[in-house]
Design a protein around this motif. Structure first.
Motif, PDB file in Angstrom:
ATOM      1  N   SER A   1      -5.743  34.588  -9.487  1.00  0.00           N
ATOM      2  CA  SER A   1      -5.712  32.925  -9.264  1.00  0.00           C
ATOM      3  C   SER A   1      -6.208  33.098  -7.355  1.00  0.00           C
ATOM      4  O   SER A   1      -6.592  32.520  -6.696  1.00  0.00           O
ATOM      5  CB  SER A   1      -4.367  32.956  -9.395  1.00  0.00           C
ATOM      6  OG  SER A   1      -3.614  33.669  -8.320  1.00  0.00           O
TER       7      SER A   1
ATOM      8  N   TYR B   1      -9.165  29.469  -9.833  1.00  0.00           N
ATOM      9  CA  TYR B   1      -8.579  29.485 -11.406  1.00  0.00           C
ATOM     10  C   TYR B   1      -7.783  28.339 -11.189  1.00  0.00           C
ATOM     11  O   TYR B   1      -7.279  27.836 -11.047  1.00  0.00           O
ATOM     12  CB  TYR B   1      -6.635  30.688 -11.424  1.00  0.00           C
ATOM     13  CG  TYR B   1      -6.818  31.401 -12.255  1.00  0.00           C
ATOM     14  CD1 TYR B   1      -5.702  30.228 -13.293  1.00  0.00           C
ATOM     15  CD2 TYR B   1      -6.872  32.473 -12.252  1.00  0.00           C
ATOM     16  CE1 TYR B   1      -5.242  31.247 -14.309  1.00  0.00           C
ATOM     17  CE2 TYR B   1      -6.012  33.116 -13.628  1.00  0.00           C
ATOM     18  CZ  TYR B   1      -5.251  32.581 -14.138  1.00  0.00           C
ATOM     19  OH  TYR B   1      -5.249  32.915 -15.057  1.00  0.00           O
TER      20      TYR B   1
ATOM     21  N   PHE C   1      -4.007  25.798 -15.749  1.00  0.00           N
ATOM     22  CA  PHE C   1      -4.178  27.136 -16.279  1.00  0.00           C
ATOM     23  C   PHE C   1      -2.972  28.542 -16.208  1.00  0.00           C
ATOM     24  O   PHE C   1      -2.982  29.274 -16.438  1.00  0.00           O
ATOM     25  CB  PHE C   1      -5.400  27.213 -16.679  1.00  0.00           C
ATOM     26  CG  PHE C   1      -6.665  26.985 -17.656  1.00  0.00           C
ATOM     27  CD1 PHE C   1      -6.031  27.027 -19.056  1.00  0.00           C
ATOM     28  CD2 PHE C   1      -7.956  26.108 -17.135  1.00  0.00           C
ATOM     29  CE1 PHE C   1      -6.437  26.177 -19.675  1.00  0.00           C
ATOM     30  CE2 PHE C   1      -8.048  25.421 -17.628  1.00  0.00           C
ATOM     31  CZ  PHE C   1      -8.015  25.236 -19.495  1.00  0.00           C
TER      32      PHE C   1
ATOM     33  N   ASP D   1      -0.769  30.623 -18.333  1.00  0.00           N
ATOM     34  CA  ASP D   1      -0.897  32.479 -18.592  1.00  0.00           C
ATOM     35  C   ASP D   1       0.258  32.367 -18.271  1.00  0.00           C
ATOM     36  O   ASP D   1       1.038  33.754 -19.120  1.00  0.00           O
ATOM     37  CB  ASP D   1      -2.124  32.446 -17.588  1.00  0.00           C
ATOM     38  CG  ASP D   1      -3.272  31.878 -18.336  1.00  0.00           C
ATOM     39  OD1 ASP D   1      -3.204  31.567 -19.332  1.00  0.00           O
ATOM     40  OD2 ASP D   1      -4.316  32.216 -17.911  1.00  0.00           O
TER      41      ASP D   1
ATOM     42  N   TRP E   1      -7.902  34.856 -24.925  1.00  0.00           N
ATOM     43  CA  TRP E   1      -8.169  34.123 -24.714  1.00  0.00           C
ATOM     44  C   TRP E   1      -7.958  32.855 -23.122  1.00  0.00           C
ATOM     45  O   TRP E   1      -7.550  32.528 -22.926  1.00  0.00           O
ATOM     46  CB  TRP E   1      -7.256  32.621 -26.256  1.00  0.00           C
ATOM     47  CG  TRP E   1      -7.792  32.756 -27.161  1.00  0.00           C
ATOM     48  CD1 TRP E   1      -8.961  32.130 -28.138  1.00  0.00           C
ATOM     49  CD2 TRP E   1      -7.143  33.511 -28.453  1.00  0.00           C
ATOM     50  NE1 TRP E   1      -9.186  32.515 -28.682  1.00  0.00           N
ATOM     51  CE2 TRP E   1      -7.518  33.276 -29.701  1.00  0.00           C
ATOM     52  CE3 TRP E   1      -5.559  33.623 -28.714  1.00  0.00           C
ATOM     53  CZ2 TRP E   1      -7.881  33.735 -30.655  1.00  0.00           C
ATOM     54  CZ3 TRP E   1      -5.114  33.778 -29.419  1.00  0.00           C
ATOM     55  CH2 TRP E   1      -6.091  34.139 -31.198  1.00  0.00           C
ATOM     56  N   GLN E   2      -6.883  34.034 -23.092  1.00  0.00           N
ATOM     57  CA  GLN E   2      -5.762  33.445 -21.473  1.00  0.00           C
ATOM     58  C   GLN E   2      -7.740  33.019 -20.427  1.00  0.00           C
ATOM     59  O   GLN E   2      -9.359  33.662 -21.103  1.00  0.00           O
ATOM     60  CB  GLN E   2      -5.686  35.172 -20.742  1.00  0.00           C
ATOM     61  CG  GLN E   2      -6.692  36.144 -20.095  1.00  0.00           C
ATOM     62  CD  GLN E   2      -6.304  37.146 -19.210  1.00  0.00           C
ATOM     63  OE1 GLN E   2      -4.937  36.404 -18.270  1.00  0.00           O
ATOM     64  NE2 GLN E   2      -5.457  38.096 -19.477  1.00  0.00           N
ATOM     65  N   THR E   3      -7.349  33.055 -19.206  1.00  0.00           N
ATOM     66  CA  THR E   3      -8.343  31.694 -18.697  1.00  0.00           C
ATOM     67  C   THR E   3      -9.226  32.748 -18.538  1.00  0.00           C
ATOM     68  O   THR E   3     -11.408  32.587 -18.510  1.00  0.00           O
ATOM     69  CB  THR E   3      -7.907  31.741 -17.319  1.00  0.00           C
ATOM     70  OG1 THR E   3      -6.638  31.033 -17.550  1.00  0.00           O
ATOM     71  CG2 THR E   3      -8.649  30.451 -16.760  1.00  0.00           C
ATOM     72  N   TYR E   4      -9.706  34.236 -17.810  1.00  0.00           N
ATOM     73  CA  TYR E   4     -10.186  34.836 -17.291  1.00  0.00           C
ATOM     74  C   TYR E   4      -9.392  36.220 -18.246  1.00  0.00           C
ATOM     75  O   TYR E   4      -9.004  36.880 -17.275  1.00  0.00           O
ATOM     76  CB  TYR E   4     -10.610  35.228 -15.795  1.00  0.00           C
ATOM     77  CG  TYR E   4     -10.691  33.885 -15.383  1.00  0.00           C
ATOM     78  CD1 TYR E   4     -11.877  33.838 -14.730  1.00  0.00           C
ATOM     79  CD2 TYR E   4     -10.089  33.637 -13.773  1.00  0.00           C
ATOM     80  CE1 TYR E   4     -12.637  32.941 -14.448  1.00  0.00           C
ATOM     81  CE2 TYR E   4     -10.418  32.052 -13.678  1.00  0.00           C
ATOM     82  CZ  TYR E   4     -12.571  31.939 -13.479  1.00  0.00           C
ATOM     83  OH  TYR E   4     -12.035  30.421 -12.718  1.00  0.00           O
TER      84      TYR E   4
END
Length: 135
Positions: free
Chosen positions: A37, A42, A46, A50, A100-103
């Motif tokens: 983040s 970020y 999202f 998360d 599937w998480q953002t990064y």
């Protein structure tokens, strides 16, 4: 009642190891979400989900290990079976953090693969223990 012990020692040991590993997993994942983040752009919408999923997973983990441990030690299939069902939910959340998480960082991949491996091993031992209790 049979005089010999049906509860699984390897399973109990795995619950213990899994509990310690999950504390590491939780803190590492939390630290990486905070890190991401700060370092990456970020998207705010999202970050919340998360974090929420990580906390939901932690609650599930406590329940999963408690029920599994209790079921194993008391040689009852119901708590152990419920723990097995929760493991499926935990595994899905682990796959979320893996894929599937953002990064997804390389460290995310490593800690989630290890977690999924322990879930798999634990699930096999749970099924074996349940079969022993039922028979």
């Amino acid at each position: 009642n049979n005089s010999y012990q049906l509860s699984s020692v390897p399973l109990q040991l795995l619950f213990y190891v899994n509990g310690i590993y999950y504390i590491f997993y939780f803190l590492a994942t939390l630290a990486m979400i905070v890190y991401k983040s700060q370092v990456f752009s970020y998207p705010d919408d999202f970050l919340g989900p998360d974090l929420a999923l990580l906390f939901i997973m932690a609650i599930l983990e406590v329940l999963r290990l408690y029920l599994g441990s209790k079921g194993n030690l008391t040689e009852e299939e119901a708590p152990l079976g419920l723990s097995l069902v929760i493991t499926v939910g935990s595994a899905i959340l682990s796959v979320y953090f893996l894929v599937w998480q953002t990064y997804v960082l390389k460290a995310d991949v490593i800690i989630n693969v290890v977690l999924l491996f322990t879930y798999g091993l634990e699930s096999v031992l749970k099924v074996v223990a349940i079969a022993a209790f039922v028979s």
